[in-house]
Enzyme design. Structure first.
Site, short mmCIF file in Angstrom:
data_model
loop_
_atom_site.label_atom_id
_atom_site.label_comp_id
_atom_site.label_asym_id
_atom_site.label_seq_id
_atom_site.Cartn_x
_atom_site.Cartn_y
_atom_site.Cartn_z
N LYS A 33 33.07 36.45 -16.66
CA LYS A 33 33.95 35.87 -17.67
C LYS A 33 34.88 34.89 -17.00
O LYS A 33 35.20 35.04 -15.83
CB LYS A 33 34.79 36.97 -18.36
CG LYS A 33 35.29 36.58 -19.73
CD LYS A 33 34.20 36.77 -20.74
CE LYS A 33 34.67 36.60 -22.16
NZ LYS A 33 33.68 37.18 -23.08
N1 GLU Z 1 31.66 35.18 -25.24
C1 GLU Z 1 30.57 35.91 -25.82
C2 GLU Z 1 30.72 37.39 -25.53
O1 GLU Z 1 31.81 37.87 -25.30
C3 GLU Z 1 29.23 35.35 -25.43
C4 GLU Z 1 28.95 35.28 -23.94
C5 GLU Z 1 27.68 34.53 -23.58
O2 GLU Z 1 26.96 34.10 -24.45
O3 GLU Z 1 27.44 34.40 -22.39
O4 GLU Z 1 29.79 38.14 -25.59
#
Ligand code: GLU
Length: 419
Positions: free
Chosen positions: A109
């Site tokens: 993240k």
């Molecule tokens: N931000 C989204 C999540 O929390 C998608 C992450 C992604 O597609 O890599 O799952």
């Protein structure tokens, strides 16, 4: 000493939930040591020339929690409340999430502590490009693949893709997912999180012998996940009686016209002021009598102090980490059926995986193919989690974590330790 006014820490929640699942799995200490903590953390300074000519510095992060099952994967968040601990928690959840839906990624993240609502497009672009350049050594299609999260979108991904590609000297669309279609994005990616939420709600209704048609729904948060989930539920005949966003909350006991509400939100950026609805407070929304409550905003929305007021039958966690462990325990004792975040909102990263596969193959799928595959993935994951929940007699959250953590543990045990 912790006091009740201390801001809840999402990373503490992530660790507590890990321990509960690891204990239920009977996971040995060596394996815990190998998979519990982030593998790599990068903190960067992001100086940006603001429109008025002065330079402002923002703090940014990229956390790779795990690359055990594949490249690290996870979104980038722009929000005033972003902290390193929040990003660590979100990265940890990405690892278990990817494993729950059995896609070959680890977890990551990123985030920048900023207030994107008060920044111009130009400022956002310069901040995104400088941040990309700062985290460049970490990212790449085989290493770590960012995607949108709270207050980032396909435009943000386009800037990242461009910055990365210009630096490398050739186009590399697979470095991010959630891109515009014209840059190698996947059909259905934009709506994927909300669509996945919808599929898991369908599965939950089936399991509980509940009719989705006519079921009452309250949605906290009307961003990418909340609005699409609300729309699909509305189109399936559910009655969405309340919707909130960060500025207000609208309620109509006969149901809101979600298409009109989406139109208003697109036009004004707010749900407030929607005709044929009354304004209620954010606490009231969570306490509404309804069949399905969809927390689709930020972490820690439901805590020890407000969980008892919840009167929903199902909670579908479109957001990451909306329930604190104390809330879990209260809701569990009230018999509320919880679809945990790492299962419920995994549709986003699942279609991110499809996008990455399409980019790698230079071969693109039709929207219906994406939906069909997504539905299969989500409903299989739901069944797998439900099976553990029933056979092991553990809460749904523990069951989902057991599935995800168990798969990562298996992979790390087979790989062994280097050197
Ligand atoms: N931000 C989204 C999540 O929390 C998608 C992450 C992604 O597609 O890599 O799952």
């Amino acid at each position: 000493m912790l006091t009740t006014t201390t801001k809840p820490n999402a990373y503490d929640v992530a660790l507590e939930n890990f321990d509960a699942a690891a204990n239920a799995l009977g996971l040995d200490n060596d394996t815990r040591e190998m998979i519990k903590y982030p593998e790599r953390i990068l903190m960067v300074s992001v100086p940006v020339r603001m429109d008025d000519g002065h330079i402002r510095r923002f703090e940014g992060y990229r956390v790779q929690h795990s690359q055990v099952r594949g490249p690290a994967k996870g979104g980038i968040r722009y929000h005033p409340q972003v902290t390193l601990d929040e990003v660590k928690a979100l990265a940890t959840w990405m690892t278990w999430k990817c494993a729950v839906v059995n896609i070959p990624f680890g977890g990551a993240k990123g985030g920048i502590t900023c207030d994107p609502k008060h920044m111009s497009q130009g400022e956002l672009e310069r901040m995104t490009r400088r941040y990309t350049s700062a985290i460049l050594p970490l990212i790449g299609p085989e290493q770590d693949i960012p995607a949108p999260d709270v207050y980032t979108n396909s435009q943000t991904m386009a800037w990242i893709m461009d910055t990365y590609s210009m630096t490398k000297g050739y186009p590399i669309p697979g470095v991010v997912t959630g891109k515009p279609i014209s840059l190698g994005g996947s059909l259905g990616r934009n709506e994927a999180t909300g669509r996945g939420v919808f599929y898991t709600i369908q599965s939950a209704c089936e399991h509980l012998h509940m009719q989705l048609k006519g079921a009452t729904v309250a949605v906290q948060g009307f961003g990418n996940a909340g609005s699409v989930a609300a729309q699909l539920l509305y189109e399936a005949g559910a009655k969405v009686i309340a919707v909130s966003d960060s500025t207000g909350c609208v309620y109509n006991k006969h149901g809101l016209d979600i298409h009109n509400l989406m139109h208003l939100k697109a036009l004004t950026g707010k749900v407030e002021g929607f005709p044929e609805a009354e304004n209620i407070g954010p606490a009231e929304l969570l306490a509404l009598e309804c069949d399905i409550l969809v927390p689709a905003a930020l972490e820690n929305a439901i805590r020890a102090d407000n969980a008892d007021a919840v009167r929903a039958r199902i909670i579908a966690e479109a957001a990451n980490g909306p329930l604190m462990p104390a809330a879990d325990r209260i809701l569990e004792s009230k018999g509320v059926f919880i679809i945990p975040d790492i299962l419920c909102n995994a549709g986003g990263v699942t279609v991110s995986y499809f996008e990455w596969v399409q980019d790698e193959q230079h071969l693109f799928w039709e929207a219906q193919d994406v939906y069909n595959r997504l539905e299969r993935v989500m409903k299989t994951a739901f069944r797998d989690v439900l099976k553990i929940h029933e056979e092991r007699n553990v809460p749904m959250r523990t069951a989902a974590n057991m599935l995800g953590i168990g798969r990562v543990a298996e992979a790390v045990q087979i790989r062994g330790i280097y050197p």
